[in-house]
Design a protein around this motif. Sequence first.
Motif, short mmCIF file in Angstrom:
data_model
loop_
_atom_site.label_atom_id
_atom_site.label_comp_id
_atom_site.label_asym_id
_atom_site.label_seq_id
_atom_site.Cartn_x
_atom_site.Cartn_y
_atom_site.Cartn_z
N THR A 66 42.86 -6.60 4.53
CA THR A 66 43.06 -5.23 5.01
C THR A 66 43.13 -4.25 3.86
O THR A 66 42.49 -3.19 3.88
CB THR A 66 44.35 -5.15 5.86
OG1 THR A 66 44.25 -6.05 6.96
CG2 THR A 66 44.55 -3.74 6.38
N ALA A 67 43.91 -4.60 2.83
CA ALA A 67 44.08 -3.69 1.69
C ALA A 67 42.77 -3.45 0.96
O ALA A 67 42.42 -2.30 0.64
CB ALA A 67 45.13 -4.27 0.73
N THR A 68 42.02 -4.52 0.69
CA THR A 68 40.78 -4.34 -0.06
C THR A 68 39.71 -3.64 0.76
O THR A 68 38.89 -2.90 0.21
CB THR A 68 40.24 -5.70 -0.54
OG1 THR A 68 40.09 -6.58 0.59
CG2 THR A 68 41.18 -6.33 -1.57
N THR A 69 39.71 -3.86 2.07
CA THR A 69 38.72 -3.18 2.92
C THR A 69 38.98 -1.68 2.97
O THR A 69 38.06 -0.86 2.84
CB THR A 69 38.73 -3.77 4.33
OG1 THR A 69 38.43 -5.17 4.27
CG2 THR A 69 37.69 -3.08 5.21
N VAL A 70 40.24 -1.30 3.17
CA VAL A 70 40.60 0.12 3.20
C VAL A 70 40.34 0.76 1.83
O VAL A 70 39.76 1.85 1.73
CB VAL A 70 42.07 0.31 3.62
CG1 VAL A 70 42.49 1.77 3.48
CG2 VAL A 70 42.27 -0.16 5.06
N TYR A 71 40.74 0.06 0.77
CA TYR A 71 40.49 0.56 -0.58
C TYR A 71 39.00 0.69 -0.85
O TYR A 71 38.53 1.70 -1.40
CB TYR A 71 41.14 -0.37 -1.60
CG TYR A 71 40.81 -0.08 -3.03
CD1 TYR A 71 41.41 0.98 -3.70
CD2 TYR A 71 39.88 -0.87 -3.73
CE1 TYR A 71 41.10 1.26 -5.02
CE2 TYR A 71 39.58 -0.60 -5.04
CZ TYR A 71 40.19 0.47 -5.70
OH TYR A 71 39.88 0.74 -7.00
N GLY A 72 38.24 -0.32 -0.44
CA GLY A 72 36.79 -0.28 -0.66
C GLY A 72 36.13 0.86 0.08
O GLY A 72 35.24 1.53 -0.46
N ALA A 73 36.56 1.13 1.32
CA ALA A 73 35.99 2.24 2.08
C ALA A 73 36.28 3.57 1.40
O ALA A 73 35.42 4.45 1.32
CB ALA A 73 36.54 2.23 3.50
N ALA A 74 37.52 3.74 0.91
CA ALA A 74 37.87 4.98 0.22
C ALA A 74 37.05 5.16 -1.05
O ALA A 74 36.52 6.24 -1.32
CB ALA A 74 39.36 4.99 -0.11
N VAL A 75 36.92 4.08 -1.82
CA VAL A 75 36.11 4.13 -3.04
C VAL A 75 34.65 4.41 -2.70
O VAL A 75 33.96 5.18 -3.38
CB VAL A 75 36.25 2.82 -3.83
CG1 VAL A 75 35.23 2.75 -4.97
CG2 VAL A 75 37.65 2.69 -4.40
N GLY A 76 34.16 3.80 -1.62
CA GLY A 76 32.78 4.02 -1.21
C GLY A 76 32.51 5.46 -0.84
O GLY A 76 31.44 6.00 -1.15
N GLY A 77 33.46 6.11 -0.16
CA GLY A 77 33.28 7.52 0.17
C GLY A 77 33.20 8.38 -1.07
O GLY A 77 32.33 9.27 -1.18
N LEU A 78 34.10 8.13 -2.03
CA LEU A 78 34.06 8.89 -3.29
C LEU A 78 32.78 8.59 -4.07
O LEU A 78 32.20 9.48 -4.71
CB LEU A 78 35.29 8.54 -4.14
CG LEU A 78 36.64 8.97 -3.57
CD1 LEU A 78 37.78 8.44 -4.43
CD2 LEU A 78 36.72 10.50 -3.47
N PHE A 79 32.34 7.35 -4.02
CA PHE A 79 31.10 6.95 -4.70
C PHE A 79 29.92 7.72 -4.13
O PHE A 79 29.05 8.18 -4.88
CB PHE A 79 30.90 5.45 -4.55
CG PHE A 79 29.67 4.92 -5.22
CD1 PHE A 79 29.69 4.59 -6.56
CD2 PHE A 79 28.49 4.74 -4.52
CE1 PHE A 79 28.55 4.11 -7.20
CE2 PHE A 79 27.35 4.26 -5.14
CZ PHE A 79 27.39 3.94 -6.48
N ALA A 80 29.86 7.84 -2.80
CA ALA A 80 28.76 8.56 -2.17
C ALA A 80 28.74 10.02 -2.61
O ALA A 80 27.67 10.60 -2.88
CB ALA A 80 28.87 8.47 -0.64
N LEU A 81 29.91 10.65 -2.69
CA LEU A 81 29.98 12.03 -3.15
C LEU A 81 29.53 12.15 -4.60
O LEU A 81 28.78 13.07 -4.96
CB LEU A 81 31.41 12.56 -2.99
CG LEU A 81 31.94 12.64 -1.56
CD1 LEU A 81 33.40 13.09 -1.57
CD2 LEU A 81 31.10 13.58 -0.70
N ALA A 82 29.99 11.22 -5.44
CA ALA A 82 29.59 11.25 -6.85
C ALA A 82 28.08 11.04 -6.99
O ALA A 82 27.43 11.67 -7.83
CB ALA A 82 30.35 10.17 -7.63
N PHE A 83 27.52 10.17 -6.16
CA PHE A 83 26.08 9.94 -6.19
C PHE A 83 25.31 11.20 -5.82
O PHE A 83 24.33 11.57 -6.48
CB PHE A 83 25.72 8.80 -5.23
CG PHE A 83 24.24 8.55 -5.10
CD1 PHE A 83 23.59 7.75 -6.01
CD2 PHE A 83 23.51 9.12 -4.08
CE1 PHE A 83 22.22 7.51 -5.90
CE2 PHE A 83 22.14 8.91 -3.95
CZ PHE A 83 21.50 8.10 -4.87
N ALA A 84 25.75 11.88 -4.76
CA ALA A 84 25.06 13.09 -4.32
C ALA A 84 25.08 14.16 -5.40
O ALA A 84 24.13 14.93 -5.55
CB ALA A 84 25.70 13.62 -3.03
#
Length: 266
Positions: A66-84
């Motif tokens: 649960t912890a890594t999935t929630v953390y991964g989703a949050a990091v993925g959202g920030l990653f997408a913004l940084a990519f854009a």
Amino acid sequence: MRALLVRGLVAGAVAGLFAALFAWAVAEPAVDAAIGYEAAKEAAAGSAGAPEVVPRALQKTLGLATATTVYGAAVGGLFALAFALSWRRLLGGGPGRAALTLAAIAFVVVFLVPFLKYPANPPAVGDPESIDRRTALFVTMIWISIAASVAAVRAAQAVRRRWQHALSPAGGRLLAALGYAAIVAAAALALPAIRELPRDFPATTLWSFRIGSVGTQAVLWAVLGAAFAEAAERLLAGRSLWFGSVSARTGRAGVAADTSRSGGGP
């Protein structure tokens, strides 16, 4: 932007699950060994350990996932913004290659460099009263690393604009890397060191835990980069991925609108 953000969230959640599997297989045995070491010390001293609020079996399975999935989703959202924001201006090339490059850079800047200054210790080891200080220093090093990367890139861009004919793109990237290394090295020397491990703590347990920590983050960023690269490529090509079909025209126009505001290549 929304299409990239959704794909970043999903890619990050998937990466978190893979990271949880790696941590369960590699890092959790070292955590169990560290807990056993602490329990043995408390028993030898005749003191009772703190009561277990959450069973250890639940912590290292469902709790970890649960912890890594929630953390991964949050990091993925920030990653997408940084990519854009950085694809056309800094990374260039196709979206897949750019996503993989950004994931590798983020792994080094956000995790590896701060980890080298403040490596992780097993949770049962160390002074519990100093956890706030240790956390604050680690987060400080993360922000310094991120700020140093931005400053180094901007400085290299300024140098290239002034001496455009004397410095190649590869030279500009090398200059940025050297500038970043100089800044984080100075910060690492300036920040205080933390040494809390007992002298008799098993070196193999500590080594296994830290290898597991680095490996867990490496898996997270590698899977995130690969999954997001595939998602971005499919979005631009108009192929379906997770959420139905996307027209090629809409995909290209949406991503181009998000990234073109940042200008040209590096």
